[in-house]
Design a protein around this motif. Structure first.
Motif, PDB file in Angstrom:
ATOM      1  N   LEU A   2      -1.969   4.320   3.752  1.00 22.71           N
ATOM      2  CA  LEU A   2      -2.539   4.223   2.404  1.00 22.71           C
ATOM      3  C   LEU A   2      -3.913   3.559   2.447  1.00 22.71           C
ATOM      4  CD1 LEU A   2      -1.182   5.206  -0.206  1.00 22.71           C
ATOM      5  CD2 LEU A   2      -0.686   2.836  -0.753  1.00 22.71           C
ATOM      6  N   LYS A   3      -4.063   2.624   3.393  1.00 23.51           N
ATOM      7  CA  LYS A   3      -5.346   1.919   3.534  1.00 23.51           C
ATOM      8  C   LYS A   3      -6.477   2.893   3.863  1.00 23.51           C
ATOM      9  CE  LYS A   3      -7.462  -1.915   6.114  1.00 23.51           C
ATOM     10  NZ  LYS A   3      -8.540  -1.221   6.823  1.00 23.51           N
ATOM     11  N   SER A   4      -6.244   3.783   4.831  1.00 22.59           N
ATOM     12  CA  SER A   4      -7.293   4.733   5.216  1.00 22.59           C
ATOM     13  C   SER A   4      -7.561   5.742   4.099  1.00 22.59           C
ATOM     14  CB  SER A   4      -6.914   5.463   6.502  1.00 22.59           C
ATOM     15  OG  SER A   4      -5.764   6.256   6.318  1.00 22.59           O
ATOM     16  N   LEU A   5      -6.515   6.137   3.377  1.00 23.27           N
ATOM     17  CA  LEU A   5      -6.690   7.045   2.244  1.00 23.27           C
ATOM     18  C   LEU A   5      -7.515   6.384   1.139  1.00 23.27           C
ATOM     19  CD1 LEU A   5      -3.049   8.457   2.072  1.00 23.27           C
ATOM     20  CD2 LEU A   5      -5.082   9.774   2.713  1.00 23.27           C
ATOM     21  N   ALA A   6      -7.240   5.101   0.888  1.00 25.62           N
ATOM     22  CA  ALA A   6      -7.972   4.356  -0.132  1.00 25.62           C
ATOM     23  C   ALA A   6      -9.453   4.270   0.215  1.00 25.62           C
ATOM     24  CB  ALA A   6      -7.380   2.959  -0.303  1.00 25.62           C
ATOM     25  N   GLU A   7      -9.745   4.026   1.485  1.00 24.55           N
ATOM     26  CA  GLU A   7     -11.142   3.922   1.928  1.00 24.55           C
ATOM     27  C   GLU A   7     -11.854   5.267   1.838  1.00 24.55           C
ATOM     28  OE1 GLU A   7     -10.736   2.364   5.848  1.00 24.55           O
ATOM     29  OE2 GLU A   7     -10.387   0.295   5.166  1.00 24.55           O
ATOM     30  N   GLU A   8     -11.155   6.332   2.238  1.00 24.08           N
ATOM     31  CA  GLU A   8     -11.794   7.644   2.272  1.00 24.08           C
ATOM     32  C   GLU A   8     -12.035   8.211   0.876  1.00 24.08           C
ATOM     33  OE1 GLU A   8     -11.179  12.083   4.297  1.00 24.08           O
ATOM     34  OE2 GLU A   8      -9.667  10.520   4.608  1.00 24.08           O
ATOM     35  N   PHE A   9     -11.089   7.992  -0.033  1.00 33.23           N
ATOM     36  CA  PHE A   9     -11.164   8.669  -1.325  1.00 33.23           C
ATOM     37  C   PHE A   9     -11.597   7.790  -2.496  1.00 33.23           C
ATOM     38  CE2 PHE A   9      -7.965  11.280   1.062  1.00 33.23           C
ATOM     39  CZ  PHE A   9      -8.847  12.324   1.318  1.00 33.23           C
ATOM     40  N   ALA A  10     -12.035   6.567  -2.202  1.00 32.27           N
ATOM     41  CA  ALA A  10     -12.649   5.746  -3.245  1.00 32.27           C
ATOM     42  C   ALA A  10     -13.994   6.383  -3.616  1.00 32.27           C
ATOM     43  CB  ALA A  10     -12.856   4.325  -2.728  1.00 32.27           C
ATOM     44  N   PRO A  11     -14.428   6.296  -4.871  1.00 34.59           N
ATOM     45  CA  PRO A  11     -13.791   5.577  -5.980  1.00 34.59           C
ATOM     46  C   PRO A  11     -12.891   6.458  -6.849  1.00 34.59           C
ATOM     47  CG  PRO A  11     -15.984   6.220  -6.633  1.00 34.59           C
ATOM     48  CD  PRO A  11     -15.780   6.780  -5.238  1.00 34.59           C
ATOM     49  N   ASP A  12     -12.644   7.718  -6.440  1.00 36.19           N
ATOM     50  CA  ASP A  12     -11.879   8.632  -7.299  1.00 36.19           C
ATOM     51  C   ASP A  12     -10.405   8.254  -7.398  1.00 36.19           C
ATOM     52  OD1 ASP A  12     -14.183  10.095  -7.689  1.00 36.19           O
ATOM     53  OD2 ASP A  12     -13.812  11.392  -5.974  1.00 36.19           O
TER      54      ASP A  12
END
Length: 246
Positions: free
Chosen positions: A180-190
């Motif tokens: 989830l951490k890597s997903l959060a970094e990649e897809f921020a800020p959407d």
């Protein structure tokens, strides 16, 4: 050695096929002109090596390599493309598989000899270091040996549960093996973090409500799900949906 050629340009695929015909112990088992066909063909034909163009419309070669790496027994990947010098230096420093266009027979034969030592995941990491990668437009979920692509705009939220992450999307639910951490970094800020185990697409937030016990929850547009918001993330969530800056 069984090979799959992936390039959106037919002349480039034809050139590689001609060169491979001249190299011993090489068999071209298939071709693909885009990422989705490449992934489907890869799962079906199980090649030993994929010759993969990096710059293609839709899924980039780097995104395809990342998805290929999620297969049970992934093939080796060799990138074929015209890079800038900075990228070439990054690949040479790590001694991973790449071929500059126009591809030469001697270089191709050399790359094939070393292909077995290269994992797709390592190639992806070097490509990211070389700043060749952009944010993904799809998430890839594996169903047996089949790879399913989920368009990012169709995803409502991600929820982590121990080893896997569940992707809730317009087509239902899928499991992926990503943090989830890597997903959060990649897809921020959407996508917004609303809990240590949940990310939600901001555009699918229909309402943020407070329960009688003081707990905040998010109602998800279209699918109607209700997700818990942790105290830690509540203030940032409220600030974002009100359009306030830090």
């Amino acid at each position: 050695m069984r090979l799959l050629i992936v390039d959106d340009e037919a002349p480039a695929r034809e050139r590689l096929r001609r060169l491979l015909d001249e190299i011993e112990d090489c068999e071209v088992v298939g071709e693909a002109d885009n990422g989705e066909v490449a992934l489907a063909t890869c799962g079906e034909l199980r090649p030993d090596v994929v010759l993969l163009d990096v710059r293609m419309p839709g899924l980039s070669g780097i995104q395809i390599a990342r998805h290929i790496d999620s297969l049970e027994d992934p093939p080796a990947v060799i990138f074929t493309t015209a890079y800038d010098q900075y990228a070439v230096e990054a690949f040479e420093t790590e001694a991973v598989g790449y071929l500059l266009k126009p591809v030469r027979k001697e270089k191709l034969a050399h790359a094939l000899r070393h292909a077995a030592r290269i994992s797709p995941n390592r190639l992806v990491k070097v490509a990211e270091t070389a700043r060749l990668e952009h944010r993904r437009e799809q998430i890839c979920a594996r169903l047996g040996e089949t790879l399913k692509l989920i368009p990012l705009p169709d995803i409502y939220y991600f929820v982590a549960d121990q080893k896997y992450v569940t992707v809730r999307h317009k087509g239902g639910e899928s499991l992926i093996d990503e943090s989830l951490k890597s997903l959060a970094e990649e897809f921020a800020p959407d996508f917004l973090r609303i809990h240590r185990n949940a990310l939600i697409a901001e555009k699918y937030i229909s309402a943020v409500e407070r329960t009688d016990s003081g707990q905040y929850v998010v109602r998800v547009r279209e699918c109607g799900d209700v997700l818990e918001v942790s105290r830690r993330h509540a203030s940032e969530l409220l600030r974002r949906i009100r359009g306030e800056s830090h």
